[in-house]
Scaffold this motif. Structure first.
Motif, PDB file in Angstrom:
ATOM      1  N   GLU A 135      59.327 -23.501 -73.508  1.00 17.01           N
ATOM      2  CA  GLU A 135      58.268 -23.925 -72.588  1.00 17.01           C
ATOM      3  C   GLU A 135      58.202 -25.447 -72.645  1.00 17.01           C
ATOM      4  O   GLU A 135      58.117 -26.025 -73.733  1.00 17.01           O
ATOM      5  N   ARG A 146      61.001 -23.114 -68.959  1.00 13.68           N
ATOM      6  CA  ARG A 146      60.017 -23.165 -67.876  1.00 13.68           C
ATOM      7  C   ARG A 146      59.288 -24.491 -67.997  1.00 13.68           C
ATOM      8  O   ARG A 146      58.920 -24.894 -69.107  1.00 13.68           O
ATOM      9  N   CYS A 180      50.001 -20.613 -73.991  1.00  9.45           N
ATOM     10  CA  CYS A 180      51.311 -20.069 -73.617  1.00  9.45           C
ATOM     11  C   CYS A 180      51.815 -19.160 -74.738  1.00  9.45           C
ATOM     12  O   CYS A 180      51.407 -19.283 -75.886  1.00  9.45           O
ATOM     13  N   GLY A 186      55.022 -18.896 -75.570  1.00 12.34           N
ATOM     14  CA  GLY A 186      56.262 -19.403 -76.137  1.00 12.34           C
ATOM     15  C   GLY A 186      56.123 -19.842 -77.583  1.00 12.34           C
ATOM     16  O   GLY A 186      55.071 -20.317 -78.014  1.00 12.34           O
TER      17      GLY A 186
END
Length: 159
Positions: free
Chosen positions: A3, A43, A70, A72
């Motif tokens: 991420e 991403r 997130c 990640g």
């Protein structure tokens, strides 16, 4: 999946004239990743477009919330160099994942930028380092809370 969160800073600066008037432009990160032959496995999320000298505690809270929210486990953050150490320290409680902040001393749009090297170095670092919060700049990795920017030497150093 890595991420990537963008916050602005010198890496994304666009200069308009000889008096160094600038704005933070669209991130060149997608282009830099492509030039580095990195085409997937990440991403990108834009959080801010600010010079790090203008970042407030509310801005750092936005970065913290974005990263904390997130899923990640491997996270890169582009950040201006002037207050990168403060943001890294703010994120240090998220020690269950590997978070690496990086930026550039010269904008990515300039010929003599360090952005490409720092991106590649940070990309490797986030995959190899154990969980924690780090700054990866100019070939060195620093732990959050143990680093500062030396303005005269134009580099980061351990404290």
């Amino acid at each position: 999946m890595i991420e990537i969160f963008t916050t602005g800073g010198t890496i994304d600066k666009v200069y308009f004239d000889a008096s160094s008037q600038f704005e933070i432009g669209d991130s060149l990160l997608p282009e830099l990743l492509s030039e580095s032959n990195i085409h997937d496995g990440y991403r990108i999320h834009e959080v801010l477009r600010k010079d790090s000298l203008d970042m407030t505690e509310d801005d750092r809270a936005r970065v913290f919330d974005a990263v904390a929210g997130c899923e990640g486990q491997k996270i890169l953050i582009t950040h201006g160099t002037d207050s990168m150490a403060e943001t890294a320290e703010r994120l240090s409680s998220l020690s269950d994942r590997t978070i690496v902040l990086f930026g550039a001393m010269q904008p990515a749009r300039m010929r003599r930028t360090d952005a490409v090297f720092n991106l590649g170095f940070a990309w490797s670092a986030v995959q190899l380092l154990p969980p924690g919060v780090y700054i990866a700049m100019n070939g060195e990795v620093f732990e959050a809370g143990a680093v500062r920017k030396n303005l005269e030497a134009k580099r980061f150093e351990r404290i």
